[in-house]
Design a protein around this motif. Structure first.
Motif, short mmCIF file in Angstrom:
data_model
loop_
_atom_site.label_atom_id
_atom_site.label_comp_id
_atom_site.label_asym_id
_atom_site.label_seq_id
_atom_site.Cartn_x
_atom_site.Cartn_y
_atom_site.Cartn_z
N GLU A 118 0.86 -1.18 0.00
CA GLU A 118 0.00 0.00 0.00
C GLU A 118 0.89 1.23 0.00
O GLU A 118 1.79 1.34 0.83
CB GLU A 118 -0.90 0.04 1.25
CG GLU A 118 -1.82 -1.16 1.39
CD GLU A 118 -3.01 -1.08 0.47
OE1 GLU A 118 -3.47 0.02 0.15
OE2 GLU A 118 -3.49 -2.16 0.05
N ASN A 119 0.64 2.13 -0.95
CA ASN A 119 1.43 3.36 -1.01
C ASN A 119 0.71 4.37 -1.88
O ASN A 119 -0.01 4.01 -2.81
CB ASN A 119 2.82 3.08 -1.57
CG ASN A 119 3.66 4.34 -1.69
OD1 ASN A 119 3.97 4.77 -2.78
ND2 ASN A 119 4.02 4.93 -0.57
N GLN A 120 0.92 5.63 -1.56
CA GLN A 120 0.43 6.71 -2.40
C GLN A 120 1.50 7.79 -2.46
O GLN A 120 1.97 8.25 -1.42
CB GLN A 120 -0.86 7.30 -1.83
CG GLN A 120 -1.34 8.52 -2.62
CD GLN A 120 -2.68 9.02 -2.13
OE1 GLN A 120 -3.68 8.38 -2.37
NE2 GLN A 120 -2.69 10.15 -1.45
N HIS A 166 6.54 15.42 -0.92
CA HIS A 166 5.42 14.68 -0.34
C HIS A 166 5.94 13.45 0.38
O HIS A 166 6.73 12.69 -0.18
CB HIS A 166 4.43 14.27 -1.43
CG HIS A 166 3.29 13.46 -0.89
ND1 HIS A 166 3.26 12.09 -0.96
CD2 HIS A 166 2.16 13.83 -0.24
CE1 HIS A 166 2.17 11.65 -0.38
NE2 HIS A 166 1.49 12.68 0.06
N GLU A 167 5.49 13.24 1.62
CA GLU A 167 5.88 12.08 2.40
C GLU A 167 4.72 11.09 2.48
O GLU A 167 3.57 11.49 2.52
CB GLU A 167 6.27 12.48 3.83
CG GLU A 167 7.53 13.30 3.90
CD GLU A 167 7.92 13.63 5.33
OE1 GLU A 167 7.10 13.42 6.25
OE2 GLU A 167 9.05 14.10 5.52
N SER A 168 5.06 9.81 2.51
CA SER A 168 4.03 8.79 2.67
C SER A 168 4.64 7.51 3.22
O SER A 168 5.85 7.32 3.18
CB SER A 168 3.35 8.50 1.32
OG SER A 168 4.27 7.92 0.42
N LEU A 169 3.78 6.64 3.72
CA LEU A 169 4.22 5.33 4.19
C LEU A 169 4.15 4.34 3.05
O LEU A 169 3.19 4.33 2.28
CB LEU A 169 3.34 4.84 5.33
CG LEU A 169 3.64 5.40 6.71
CD1 LEU A 169 2.64 4.84 7.73
CD2 LEU A 169 5.05 5.08 7.15
N TYR A 170 5.17 3.52 2.93
CA TYR A 170 5.24 2.45 1.94
C TYR A 170 5.04 1.17 2.75
O TYR A 170 5.96 0.72 3.44
CB TYR A 170 6.61 2.49 1.27
CG TYR A 170 6.76 1.63 0.06
CD1 TYR A 170 6.45 2.12 -1.21
CD2 TYR A 170 7.25 0.32 0.16
CE1 TYR A 170 6.61 1.33 -2.34
CE2 TYR A 170 7.42 -0.46 -0.97
CZ TYR A 170 7.10 0.05 -2.21
OH TYR A 170 7.27 -0.73 -3.33
N ARG A 171 3.81 0.64 2.74
CA ARG A 171 3.46 -0.51 3.57
C ARG A 171 3.61 -1.81 2.80
O ARG A 171 3.01 -1.96 1.74
CB ARG A 171 2.03 -0.38 4.06
CG ARG A 171 1.81 0.76 5.01
CD ARG A 171 0.36 0.75 5.53
NE ARG A 171 0.11 1.91 6.36
CZ ARG A 171 -0.36 3.06 5.90
NH1 ARG A 171 -0.65 3.20 4.63
NH2 ARG A 171 -0.57 4.07 6.72
N ALA A 190 6.60 -1.13 7.40
CA ALA A 190 6.40 0.08 6.60
C ALA A 190 7.65 0.94 6.64
O ALA A 190 8.40 0.94 7.62
CB ALA A 190 5.21 0.86 7.13
N LEU A 191 7.87 1.68 5.56
CA LEU A 191 8.97 2.62 5.46
C LEU A 191 8.41 4.00 5.15
O LEU A 191 7.43 4.13 4.41
CB LEU A 191 9.92 2.23 4.31
CG LEU A 191 10.64 0.91 4.41
CD1 LEU A 191 11.31 0.59 3.08
CD2 LEU A 191 11.67 0.97 5.52
N ASN A 232 12.99 13.04 -7.14
CA ASN A 232 14.01 12.62 -6.18
C ASN A 232 13.29 11.81 -5.11
O ASN A 232 12.14 12.11 -4.76
CB ASN A 232 14.69 13.81 -5.53
CG ASN A 232 15.40 14.68 -6.54
OD1 ASN A 232 16.08 14.18 -7.43
ND2 ASN A 232 15.25 15.98 -6.43
N ILE A 233 13.97 10.79 -4.57
CA ILE A 233 13.34 9.96 -3.55
C ILE A 233 14.26 9.81 -2.35
O ILE A 233 15.48 9.69 -2.48
CB ILE A 233 12.92 8.58 -4.12
CG1 ILE A 233 12.11 7.80 -3.09
CG2 ILE A 233 14.13 7.80 -4.60
CD1 ILE A 233 11.36 6.61 -3.66
N GLU A 234 13.64 9.86 -1.16
CA GLU A 234 14.32 9.59 0.12
C GLU A 234 13.58 8.45 0.79
O GLU A 234 12.35 8.37 0.72
CB GLU A 234 14.22 10.80 1.06
CG GLU A 234 14.89 12.04 0.58
CD GLU A 234 14.61 13.23 1.51
OE1 GLU A 234 14.07 13.04 2.63
OE2 GLU A 234 14.91 14.35 1.10
#
Length: 142
Positions: free
Chosen positions: A74-76, A85-90, A95-96, A121-123
């Protein structure tokens, strides 16, 4: 408007800090649907992408693009040029926290298909990982 069957060519380029670019290309069937001011492009992931069991949808609107994944993960992610934009990568083991900042968001979509280009760019967990690109070609199936 009902869902239009489409053929998608999705090309992802991952440029990590300490490595060669990794390119993943996927040609798959999907759907295109108009929802008010937004076009939604969706498809089922496969073993090729390592995301079998996941549905991916790009919601393309006048202010940006939202990438939503559902199923085994699950991610958006929200892509608006110059915005972070921050989000959880489940995933099944936890989750990250990820953050994306788009440097380019361009789309030209209509009922006859079109293209979407996203560079960002991704963190991951506050660590810069590199840059990513999505290039999507959408062609209606006749």
């Amino acid at each position: 408007m009902s869902k239009i069957p489409v053929m998608l060519n999705v090309r992802g380029v991952q440029n990590y800090q300490d490595g060669e670019p990794e390119v993943i290309e996927l040609t798959t069937e999907g759907t295109l649907e108009k929802q008010k001011e937004v076009w939604e492009i969706s498809y089922e992931e496969s073993d090729l992408t390592g995301l079998a069991g996941v549905t991916t949808a790009f919601r393309v609107g006048p202010r940006g693009v939202i990438l939503r994944r559902t199923g085994k993960l699950e991610n958006q992610m929200i892509f608006m040029e110059g915005k972070r934009h921050e989000s959880l990568y489940r995933i099944d083991i936890g989750a990250l926290m990820i953050a994306v900042k788009a440097t380019k968001v361009e789309s030209h979509i209509c009922e006859k298909g079109g293209t979407v280009d996203i560079h960002y760019n991704i963190e991951i967990e506050d660590t810069a990982m590199g840059t990513m690109e999505y290039h999507i070609n959408v062609n209606p199936v006749s």
